[in-house]
Design an enzyme around this catalytic site. Structure first.
Site, PDB file in Angstrom:
ATOM      1  N   GLU A  78       0.809  -1.226   0.000  1.00  0.00           N
ATOM      2  CA  GLU A  78       0.000   0.000   0.000  1.00  0.00           C
ATOM      3  C   GLU A  78       0.839   1.271   0.000  1.00  0.00           C
ATOM      4  O   GLU A  78       0.368   2.347   0.377  1.00  0.00           O
ATOM      5  CB  GLU A  78      -1.010  -0.003   1.155  1.00  0.00           C
ATOM      6  CG  GLU A  78      -1.961  -1.187   1.105  1.00  0.00           C
ATOM      7  CD  GLU A  78      -3.196  -1.026   1.979  1.00  0.00           C
ATOM      8  OE1 GLU A  78      -3.273  -0.034   2.738  1.00  0.00           O
ATOM      9  OE2 GLU A  78      -4.095  -1.892   1.891  1.00  0.00           O
TER      10      GLU A  78
ATOM     11  N   GLU B 276      -5.487  -9.616   1.054  1.00  0.00           N
ATOM     12  CA  GLU B 276      -6.177  -9.357   2.325  1.00  0.00           C
ATOM     13  C   GLU B 276      -7.654  -9.184   2.050  1.00  0.00           C
ATOM     14  O   GLU B 276      -8.039  -8.463   1.128  1.00  0.00           O
ATOM     15  CB  GLU B 276      -5.722  -8.039   2.982  1.00  0.00           C
ATOM     16  CG  GLU B 276      -4.438  -8.008   3.701  1.00  0.00           C
ATOM     17  CD  GLU B 276      -4.181  -6.614   4.290  1.00  0.00           C
ATOM     18  OE1 GLU B 276      -5.109  -6.025   4.893  1.00  0.00           O
ATOM     19  OE2 GLU B 276      -3.060  -6.129   4.133  1.00  0.00           O
TER      20      GLU B 276
END
Length: 346
Positions: free
Chosen positions: A123, A265
Site C-alpha cells: 500500500e 487481504e
C-alpha cells in the site's frame, strides 16, 4: 563466483527441507498473521493452531526472524511482506547486496521451498508517497537476485495495493487508476506482466459498504443480494467480485491483459463498527472461502480460481485506525474459533 556459491548454498537448503511440489497443492485459502498486539500467543503456538486447522498458506507482514524460524520445516507456504522502510536500501543495492539481504532476512530462517510470494511495499502508493519511487526498483532488484540463485520461477514478487489506487471502480467496467498513482502503477504492471507475477490487492467490501451505505446494500457486500446487477453483459451479485473485476478492467484499460489477481487481504470485523459482528463476519468470510475452495472465479474471469488470504488470525489490540480495525480475528487468543469458519472443502 560469489553469486554462484550462494546459489549452491540456497539450493542445498531447499533440498534439506521438505520440498513443496506445487503451489496448487493444499488449501487454496490463506490467512494473514498480523502481530500488532501485546497479548498474542507465541509463534510456535500459532503454527500448531494453523496445522490443527489445515491452514497451509499464511501471509506474514514482516520478515521477523523468530516468526520465520517457527514456520521452518512445517510445509506451510508463506507470503512475506517486505516493509516500506526496507525499500530504499534494497532499491539502491547491488546484485550481491540484494542476495545478501534475502539470505540474511529470509533464507537463513526459512527454506526457499516454503516462500511463495514476496509482497513488497504494501500500500505504499496510497499510504506514504515517500516510498513510492522505491517500490518497483526494489522489486526489480529482488527479482534479479532470485534469478541469480535460480528461484525466480518459484517465488513471485508483487506489491499489495488497495482499491483506493483507483479513482473510479463502480461499476467495474468504468474502473481506472487514479491519474496521480498511474505513473507508479504502470511500471509495476509492466513488471508483473513480464515476470508472470500476480497483482496483489487488499479488498475490504466492509469498508466500501460503510463509506457508501447510501448506495450499496449490506446484502450485496455480504453475498446475500437477491438481485444481480448487469455491467457490460456480466451479472454481479456481490461486491468482492465487482471489486476484483474493477482491477481487471483498470489493467486492461492500460493495455495489460491476463495478469492474475491475488486477494492478499480481505475480511469482515466482528465488533466496534457499523454492521460489524460475528454473524456478518461468518457470512462474509465463509462465502469467500467457499468460493475459493470450490474454484469459483469472477464474472469477468469465471475460470480463474480466486486465491485469497483472510484477515486476520487474531484481534490485534495495538493496531491503529478506527476501533473496528482491531477486531478482524478469526480465532480467540486461546486458539478457539470465534465462529465456525472452515478452511477446506471438507
Amino acid at each position: 563466483m560469489y553469486i554462484q556459491f550462494l546459489s549452491h548454498i540456497i539450493s542445498l537448503l531447499s533440498i534439506i527441507f521438505v520440498h513443496l511440489e506445487s503451489f496448487a497443492d493444499g488449501a487454496p485459502v490463506g490467512v494473514c498473521y498480523g502481530r500488532v498486539g501485546n497479548n498474542l500467543p507465541p509463534p510456535t503456538a500459532v503454527v500448531g493452531l494453523l496445522q490443527a486447522n489445515g491452514i497451509q498458506n499464511v501471509r506474514l507482514f514482516d520478515a521477523d526472524a523468530a516468526t520465520l524460524r517457527s514456520f521452518a520445516s512445517t510445509g506451510i507456504s508463506l507470503m512475506i511482506d517486505i516493509p516500506n522502510e526496507s525499500l530504499p536500501s534494497i532499491a539502491s543495492g547491488t546484485a550481491n547486496s540484494t542476495v545478501d539481504w534475502l539470505i540474511s532476512n529470509v533464507f537463513s530462517h526459512i527454506p526457499p521451498s516454503q516462500v511463495r510470494y514476496l509482497a513488497v511495499g504494501p500500500e505504499a502508493f496510497v499510504r506514504d508517497a515517500f516510498y513510492t519511487p522505491y517500490v518497483v526498483p526494489a522489486i526489480t532488484n529482488l527479482h534479479g537476485a532470485l534469478q541469480s540463485v535460480g528461484l525466480a520461477g518459484r517465488i513471485k514478487i508483487s506489491s499489495p495495493q488497495p482499491i483506493s489506487v483507483m479513482s473510479g471502480f463502480y461499476p467495474p467496467s468504468s474502473a481506472h487508476f487514479d491519474p496521480l498513482i498511474k505513473p507508479a502503477m504502470i511500471p509495476l504492471l509492466q513488471f508483473l506482466r513480464d515476470s508472470g507475477s500476480p497483482l496483489m490487492v487488499n479488498l475490504y467490501p466492509y469498508e466500501v459498504y460503510v463509506s457508501h451505505s447510501n448506495r450499496i446494500p449490506l446484502e450485496y457486500a455480504l453475498f446475500k443480494a437477491d438481485a444481480e446487477f448487469g455491467d457490460s453483459g456480466l451479472m454481479y451479485d456481490n461486491l468482492l467480485d465487482a471489486s476484483i473485476d474493477a482491477f481487471v478492467h483498470a489493467m486492461e484499460r492500460e493495455g495489460f491483459q491476463g495478469i492474475r489477481v491475488v486477494v492478499a487481504e480481505t475480511g469482515w470485523p466482528t465488533a466496534c463498527g457499523e454492521a460489524a459482528g460475528v454473524d456478518n463476519a461468518l457470512t462474509y468470510n465463509d462465502n469467500v472461502v467457499r468460493r475459493a475452495v470450490n474454484g469459483v472465479g469472477t464474472p469477468k474471469r469465471p475460470k480463474e480460481e480466486m486465491e485469497v488470504y483472510m484477515f486476520d488470525l487474531f484481534d490485534e489490540n495495538e493496531r491503529g485506525g478506527d476501533e473496528y480495525q482491531k477486531h478482524f480475528g478469526i480465532f480467540s487468543l486461546a486458539g478457539v474459533k470465534l465462529y465456525d469458519l472452515r478452511f477446506s472443502s471438507n
